[in-house]
Design a protein around this motif. Sequence first.
Motif, PDB file in Angstrom:
ATOM      1  N   SER A   1     124.695 203.453 -31.625  1.00  0.00           N
ATOM      2  CA  SER A   1     123.273 203.114 -31.695  1.00  0.00           C
ATOM      3  C   SER A   1     122.491 204.155 -30.907  1.00  0.00           C
ATOM      4  CB  SER A   1     123.033 201.711 -31.120  1.00  0.00           C
ATOM      5  OG  SER A   1     121.666 201.374 -31.170  1.00  0.00           O
ATOM      6  N   LEU A   2     122.122 205.235 -31.602  1.00  0.00           N
ATOM      7  CA  LEU A   2     121.486 206.360 -30.915  1.00  0.00           C
ATOM      8  C   LEU A   2     120.151 205.973 -30.298  1.00  0.00           C
ATOM      9  CD1 LEU A   2     122.288 209.277 -33.401  1.00  0.00           C
ATOM     10  CD2 LEU A   2     123.508 208.625 -31.314  1.00  0.00           C
ATOM     11  N   LYS A   3     119.408 205.101 -30.975  1.00  0.00           N
ATOM     12  CA  LYS A   3     118.103 204.746 -30.418  1.00  0.00           C
ATOM     13  C   LYS A   3     118.236 204.119 -29.037  1.00  0.00           C
ATOM     14  CE  LYS A   3     117.733 200.264 -32.815  1.00  0.00           C
ATOM     15  NZ  LYS A   3     117.798 199.373 -31.653  1.00  0.00           N
ATOM     16  N   ASP A   4     119.340 203.415 -28.815  1.00  0.00           N
ATOM     17  CA  ASP A   4     119.514 202.770 -27.518  1.00  0.00           C
ATOM     18  C   ASP A   4     119.817 203.761 -26.400  1.00  0.00           C
ATOM     19  OD1 ASP A   4     119.075 199.968 -27.979  1.00  0.00           O
ATOM     20  OD2 ASP A   4     120.851 200.013 -29.245  1.00  0.00           O
ATOM     21  N   LEU A   5     120.213 204.974 -26.744  1.00  0.00           N
ATOM     22  CA  LEU A   5     120.366 206.007 -25.719  1.00  0.00           C
ATOM     23  C   LEU A   5     119.013 206.428 -25.171  1.00  0.00           C
ATOM     24  CD1 LEU A   5     123.069 208.432 -27.198  1.00  0.00           C
ATOM     25  CD2 LEU A   5     123.338 206.850 -25.272  1.00  0.00           C
ATOM     26  N   PHE A   6     118.009 206.461 -26.061  1.00  0.00           N
ATOM     27  CA  PHE A   6     116.706 206.983 -25.655  1.00  0.00           C
ATOM     28  C   PHE A   6     115.799 205.912 -25.062  1.00  0.00           C
ATOM     29  CE2 PHE A   6     118.329 209.886 -28.880  1.00  0.00           C
ATOM     30  CZ  PHE A   6     118.222 211.093 -28.204  1.00  0.00           C
ATOM     31  N   VAL A   7     115.956 204.653 -25.509  1.00  0.00           N
ATOM     32  CA  VAL A   7     115.181 203.569 -24.898  1.00  0.00           C
ATOM     33  C   VAL A   7     115.682 203.366 -23.474  1.00  0.00           C
ATOM     34  CG1 VAL A   7     114.591 201.134 -25.006  1.00  0.00           C
ATOM     35  CG2 VAL A   7     114.786 202.455 -27.121  1.00  0.00           C
ATOM     36  N   GLY A   8     114.796 203.503 -22.511  1.00  0.00           N
ATOM     37  CA  GLY A   8     115.179 203.371 -21.105  1.00  0.00           C
ATOM     38  C   GLY A   8     115.667 204.648 -20.464  1.00  0.00           C
ATOM     39  N   SER A   9     115.634 205.775 -21.185  1.00  0.00           N
ATOM     40  CA  SER A   9     116.152 207.035 -20.633  1.00  0.00           C
ATOM     41  C   SER A   9     115.114 207.794 -19.810  1.00  0.00           C
ATOM     42  CB  SER A   9     116.670 207.936 -21.753  1.00  0.00           C
ATOM     43  OG  SER A   9     115.613 208.352 -22.597  1.00  0.00           O
ATOM     44  N   GLU A  10     113.884 207.299 -19.765  1.00  0.00           N
ATOM     45  CA  GLU A  10     112.821 207.849 -18.918  1.00  0.00           C
ATOM     46  C   GLU A  10     112.570 209.338 -19.177  1.00  0.00           C
ATOM     47  OE1 GLU A  10     112.492 206.387 -14.869  1.00  0.00           O
ATOM     48  OE2 GLU A  10     114.199 205.066 -15.206  1.00  0.00           O
ATOM     49  N   GLY A  11     112.664 209.754 -20.421  1.00  0.00           N
ATOM     50  CA  GLY A  11     112.355 211.129 -20.764  1.00  0.00           C
ATOM     51  C   GLY A  11     113.378 212.142 -20.314  1.00  0.00           C
ATOM     52  N   THR A  12     114.567 211.698 -19.950  1.00  0.00           N
ATOM     53  CA  THR A  12     115.583 212.632 -19.444  1.00  0.00           C
ATOM     54  C   THR A  12     116.507 213.147 -20.537  1.00  0.00           C
ATOM     55  OG1 THR A  12     117.132 210.825 -18.940  1.00  0.00           O
ATOM     56  CG2 THR A  12     115.594 211.499 -17.183  1.00  0.00           C
ATOM     57  N   LEU A  13     116.404 212.601 -21.749  1.00  0.00           N
ATOM     58  CA  LEU A  13     117.293 213.016 -22.841  1.00  0.00           C
ATOM     59  C   LEU A  13     116.540 213.619 -24.017  1.00  0.00           C
ATOM     60  CD1 LEU A  13     119.685 209.906 -22.955  1.00  0.00           C
ATOM     61  CD2 LEU A  13     119.988 212.051 -21.682  1.00  0.00           C
ATOM     62  N   GLY A  14     115.247 213.433 -24.077  1.00  0.00           N
ATOM     63  CA  GLY A  14     114.434 213.915 -25.178  1.00  0.00           C
ATOM     64  C   GLY A  14     113.075 213.252 -25.117  1.00  0.00           C
ATOM     65  N   VAL A  15     112.245 213.526 -26.119  1.00  0.00           N
ATOM     66  CA  VAL A  15     110.884 212.995 -26.138  1.00  0.00           C
ATOM     67  C   VAL A  15     110.722 212.091 -27.356  1.00  0.00           C
ATOM     68  CG1 VAL A  15     108.425 213.539 -26.238  1.00  0.00           C
ATOM     69  CG2 VAL A  15     109.975 215.022 -24.959  1.00  0.00           C
ATOM     70  N   ILE A  16     110.466 210.815 -27.117  1.00  0.00           N
ATOM     71  CA  ILE A  16     110.184 209.878 -28.198  1.00  0.00           C
ATOM     72  C   ILE A  16     108.792 210.184 -28.743  1.00  0.00           C
ATOM     73  CG2 ILE A  16     109.813 207.458 -28.787  1.00  0.00           C
ATOM     74  CD1 ILE A  16     111.795 206.769 -26.498  1.00  0.00           C
ATOM     75  N   THR A  17     108.707 210.441 -30.051  1.00  0.00           N
ATOM     76  CA  THR A  17     107.414 210.771 -30.661  1.00  0.00           C
ATOM     77  C   THR A  17     106.936 209.710 -31.644  1.00  0.00           C
ATOM     78  OG1 THR A  17     108.601 212.127 -32.283  1.00  0.00           O
ATOM     79  CG2 THR A  17     107.645 213.257 -30.376  1.00  0.00           C
ATOM     80  N   GLY A  18     107.810 208.814 -32.079  1.00  0.00           N
ATOM     81  CA  GLY A  18     107.415 207.768 -33.004  1.00  0.00           C
ATOM     82  C   GLY A  18     108.384 206.611 -32.941  1.00  0.00           C
ATOM     83  N   ALA A  19     107.936 205.455 -33.427  1.00  0.00           N
ATOM     84  CA  ALA A  19     108.795 204.267 -33.369  1.00  0.00           C
ATOM     85  C   ALA A  19     108.441 203.292 -34.478  1.00  0.00           C
ATOM     86  CB  ALA A  19     108.661 203.579 -32.010  1.00  0.00           C
ATOM     87  N   VAL A  20     109.464 202.607 -34.972  1.00  0.00           N
ATOM     88  CA  VAL A  20     109.291 201.451 -35.850  1.00  0.00           C
ATOM     89  C   VAL A  20     109.545 200.217 -34.997  1.00  0.00           C
ATOM     90  CG1 VAL A  20     110.000 200.284 -37.958  1.00  0.00           C
ATOM     91  CG2 VAL A  20     110.147 202.778 -37.816  1.00  0.00           C
ATOM     92  N   LEU A  21     108.531 199.373 -34.871  1.00  0.00           N
ATOM     93  CA  LEU A  21     108.589 198.222 -33.978  1.00  0.00           C
ATOM     94  C   LEU A  21     108.568 196.921 -34.766  1.00  0.00           C
ATOM     95  CD1 LEU A  21     105.878 199.508 -31.475  1.00  0.00           C
ATOM     96  CD2 LEU A  21     108.359 199.722 -31.225  1.00  0.00           C
ATOM     97  N   ARG A  22     109.130 195.887 -34.176  1.00  0.00           N
ATOM     98  CA  ARG A  22     109.184 194.572 -34.824  1.00  0.00           C
ATOM     99  C   ARG A  22     107.878 193.808 -34.603  1.00  0.00           C
ATOM    100  NH1 ARG A  22     114.112 191.290 -32.668  1.00  0.00           N
ATOM    101  NH2 ARG A  22     113.472 189.926 -34.395  1.00  0.00           N
ATOM    102  N   LEU A  23     107.455 193.107 -35.648  1.00  0.00           N
ATOM    103  CA  LEU A  23     106.345 192.175 -35.553  1.00  0.00           C
ATOM    104  C   LEU A  23     106.860 190.756 -35.758  1.00  0.00           C
ATOM    105  CD1 LEU A  23     103.571 194.019 -37.611  1.00  0.00           C
ATOM    106  CD2 LEU A  23     103.940 194.044 -35.132  1.00  0.00           C
ATOM    107  N   PHE A  24     106.073 189.789 -35.280  1.00  0.00           N
ATOM    108  CA  PHE A  24     106.474 188.394 -35.328  1.00  0.00           C
ATOM    109  C   PHE A  24     105.326 187.549 -35.893  1.00  0.00           C
ATOM    110  CE2 PHE A  24     109.019 190.486 -32.195  1.00  0.00           C
ATOM    111  CZ  PHE A  24     110.264 189.899 -32.292  1.00  0.00           C
ATOM    112  N   PRO A  25     105.610 186.339 -36.311  1.00  0.00           N
ATOM    113  CA  PRO A  25     104.517 185.459 -36.750  1.00  0.00           C
ATOM    114  C   PRO A  25     103.473 185.294 -35.646  1.00  0.00           C
ATOM    115  CG  PRO A  25     106.642 184.538 -37.385  1.00  0.00           C
ATOM    116  CD  PRO A  25     106.935 185.708 -36.501  1.00  0.00           C
ATOM    117  N   ALA A  26     102.219 185.250 -36.038  1.00  0.00           N
ATOM    118  CA  ALA A  26     101.139 185.107 -35.065  1.00  0.00           C
ATOM    119  C   ALA A  26     101.229 183.755 -34.359  1.00  0.00           C
ATOM    120  CB  ALA A  26      99.793 185.246 -35.767  1.00  0.00           C
TER     121      ALA A  26
END
Length: 471
Positions: free
Chosen positions: A191-216
């Motif tokens: 799960s490559l995305k989990d390497l970058f989430v929480g990495s505080e910019g030490t492994l690369g630069v996150i430039t975009g994301a697909v995020l989950r939405l929930f019922p209002a």
Amino acid sequence: MTDLLDQLRTAVGDGHILTDEADMAAYVVDWTGVHAGRARAVVRPGSTDEVAAVLAACHAAGVPVVPQGGNTGLVGGGVPDSSGSSVVLSLGRMRTIRDVDPVAGTITVDAGVVLADVQVAAEEADRLFPMSLGSEGSCTIGGNLATNAGGTAVLRYGMTRELVLGLEVVLPDGRVWDGMRALRKDNTGYSLKDLFVGSEGTLGVITGAVLRLFPATPRHATAWVAVPSVEAAVSLLGTAQQHAGAHLATFEIANRQALDLVLAHLPGASDPLAEPSDWYVLVELAGAASDDGLDDALEAILTSAVDDGLATDAAVAGSPAQRSSLWALREGISEAQKVEGATLKHDVTLPIASLASWASSMGPILEEVLPGVRPVTYGHVGDGNLHYNLSAPVGGDDDLRAAAHDLSTAIYDSVAAGHGSISAEHGLGRTKAAAGASYKSAVEVDLMRAVKAALDPRGLMNPGVLLPRLG
């Protein structure tokens, strides 16, 4: 240096390179004012391609890069050190909401989009993006992802890591990993995305994301509850879960010291209860428009709490304005403490069953280190996270600074002994990098360094953050 600046100007345009110290001032000091560094330049790219060009140029020149979102962090992770060798990469121009899909329950955004803007875009599609932070009007999604931010909705929806489906990341050498897949299931390897989430910019630069939405969840039932102790608050959490089930969205705690600071420094704030209490809980139930039973469930929670001696009084919000005023008491704590004077921040998590004993034991220990120190304690009981901040004794800001190391060591030692974590949601940044490594096993540190070496072998991404430098 001149050649590099010329390359950066070519990449992003001359108007988006800052080199004058006055122009860079806001980018080299963190929100707390504790970390103030220097930079070669501040670069403000407007697209993923521009980020890639900047990182490729800096990588070739051997120049460190410090990624920065809204610069609202509390541990110095988004500002450079004092060497002046780094380029600050601010993603503040990357503010495009690329797509909203209410049927699939996703929103696709640039990393520089402000959290509050994501919330609004979701609301306009009759959906909910649940992350809620005190800094949501200025923090950015890229920073939230890089620090795996928490907030007041973790109890129901989880940390940022649970809210992301896909990422786009620029690697240290300028290559782009396109992982923008809006898939709930993808069982095809690491799960490559989990390497970058929480990495505080030490492994690369996150430039975009697909995020989950929930019922209002337009319906709310909210109360500010006086409780006699942390132990009572923990027991009340169980009561609330029993009566409200999945509708329990928020369960926050604050001590009287925290409330007093808000009342003293937040304009318009007032105590909603007639008599003071040592501790308070903000409890909120949330549901769909068709959920008519929230008020009854909240009443059942409060009645049971009073009958069982878990609560002594409560103020129930009867309108959106009253709800906002109760939330302001909780969300204004950090700013009020900053206005009060010198602050020593701690963001710890412990097993929920241990919170009460830990909180009651820390006061006397810290009093021995610095007599008169004022614990300003608040946080998220539902996930075991306390912001155990310390304000100086009255008139003793210098005393707090002098005792800071001993105070923090006492807290961290106690957290480690209780099988907790010294950083629940703020990250390690520069403030806690050395401490974070010292409280981990050698195996954990070796694994983290191996990941860092694999993705950033030259050590150019946010050096000194999250992991202390070797040598």
